[in-house]
Every structure is written in C-alpha cells, then in structure tokens.
Write a protein that holds these residues in place. Structure first.
Motif, PDB file in Angstrom:
ATOM      1  N   LEU A  29       2.215  28.586 -22.449  1.00 37.40           N
ATOM      2  CA  LEU A  29       3.098  29.682 -22.856  1.00 37.40           C
ATOM      3  C   LEU A  29       3.194  30.764 -21.784  1.00 37.40           C
ATOM      4  N   GLY A  30       2.501  30.558 -20.673  1.00 39.20           N
ATOM      5  CA  GLY A  30       2.549  31.546 -19.599  1.00 39.20           C
ATOM      6  C   GLY A  30       1.715  32.782 -19.881  1.00 39.20           C
ATOM      7  N   ILE A  31       0.794  32.676 -20.821  1.00 37.94           N
ATOM      8  CA  ILE A  31      -0.079  33.803 -21.154  1.00 37.94           C
ATOM      9  C   ILE A  31      -1.070  34.010 -20.006  1.00 37.94           C
ATOM     10  N   LYS A  32      -1.292  35.278 -19.676  1.00 39.46           N
ATOM     11  CA  LYS A  32      -2.208  35.637 -18.584  1.00 39.46           C
ATOM     12  C   LYS A  32      -3.410  36.406 -19.135  1.00 39.46           C
ATOM     13  N   VAL A  33      -4.575  36.130 -18.574  1.00 40.34           N
ATOM     14  CA  VAL A  33      -5.793  36.867 -18.899  1.00 40.34           C
ATOM     15  C   VAL A  33      -5.791  38.150 -18.070  1.00 40.34           C
TER      16      VAL A  33
END
Length: 154
Positions: A29-33
């Motif tokens: 989903l292209g989620i970044k930490v």
C-alpha cells in the motif's frame, strides 16, 4: 544475545526491521514507517487514485489498514508476538487523492497479556481523519526468536 539490543529502543528498531521485511500488505500500500518506539509507532500513507471510492474520497478500508498496521508495530515493539483482539474506528473527515495521511499509535495500557492503543489518523496539515482504538493480546512466541525484552535500567 540480548547484548545486541542493550536498550528498549534498539530492540524496537530490530523488531521493526524484522516485521517490515515480512509485511507485504503494508509495503504494497506504499505505507512508510516514520517512527517506532516501545509502545509507539507513526506511519504515513499517500492516498493514491486506486484508493478512492465512488464518492471520490479515500476508501475507509485503506484508512483502517493504515491505522491497523501502525497499531501492529506499536504493540509488537517489545518483541513479544502480539495480535489484535478487537478494534474500532470512527471516521471523522474525508481524505482525498494526494493527501498524505499519518497514523500515530500510542500505548494507553499494557497489563499482562493485554494492551490498549489509540491511533489517530491525520492529514499532514493536521486535520483528524479517523480515531482507531485497538486492543492487543500477546500470544506465544517472539517476533525475533531467541531475544527477550530488555528492561530499562532504574
């Protein structure tokens, strides 16, 4: 082996790397930490065109997933396998294509095998989009096998 992780933050960092390497859903989903600390996490996600619904706003399922992934990293930051036992979300405002959403998970309670975490999802300009509460339950095992939680020095 715990000497490799002399403090709780080093352990949280190692657990984050291990979980991230296996979390294809969150990566997809292209989620970044942005940040993970013991009992805390902050993630970000840009709302893509394929995430908007028939009202041309971000589908609630994607907002839920962002909050849920942030929750997962916060409650697993102690290297004890932890899963959701329940969660609830309130959608407060729409998010639109191109918005960058940030989810911040804060541990509210941790006792025995259970925990309570509040996750706030906001746009980068500070508009609150959703409030998520997750309840966690520790199960058998560790995220990184063979390590133990390192207690902070008094």
């Amino acid at each position: 082996m715990t000497d490799s992780y002399p403090n709780p933050q080093a352990l949280a960092d190692a657990v984050t790397q291990a979980m991230w390497s296996r979390d294809r859903a969150t990566q997809g989903l292209g989620i970044k930490v942005l940040s993970v600390k013991p009992g805390y996490a902050m993630f970000a996600m840009t709302v893509r065109g394929d995430m908007v619904n028939g009202h041309h706003i971000c589908h609630g399922g994607f907002i839920f997933t962002l909050a849920d992934s942030t929750f997962a990293f916060a409650c697993n930051s102690y290297n004890q396998n932890t899963v959701a036992s329940s969660c609830n979300i309130d959608f407060l405002a729409p998010a639109h294509e191109g918005d960058v959403l940030e989810a911040e998970a804060v541990e509210r309670s941790l006792s025995g095998r259970t925990g309570v975490y509040d996750i706030t999802v906001r746009t980068r300009n500070g508009k609150t989009v959703a409030l998520f509460r997750g309840k966690s339950y520790r199960i058998k095992g560790e995220v990184i096998a063979g390590l133990q939680q390192v207690d902070e020095a008094p």
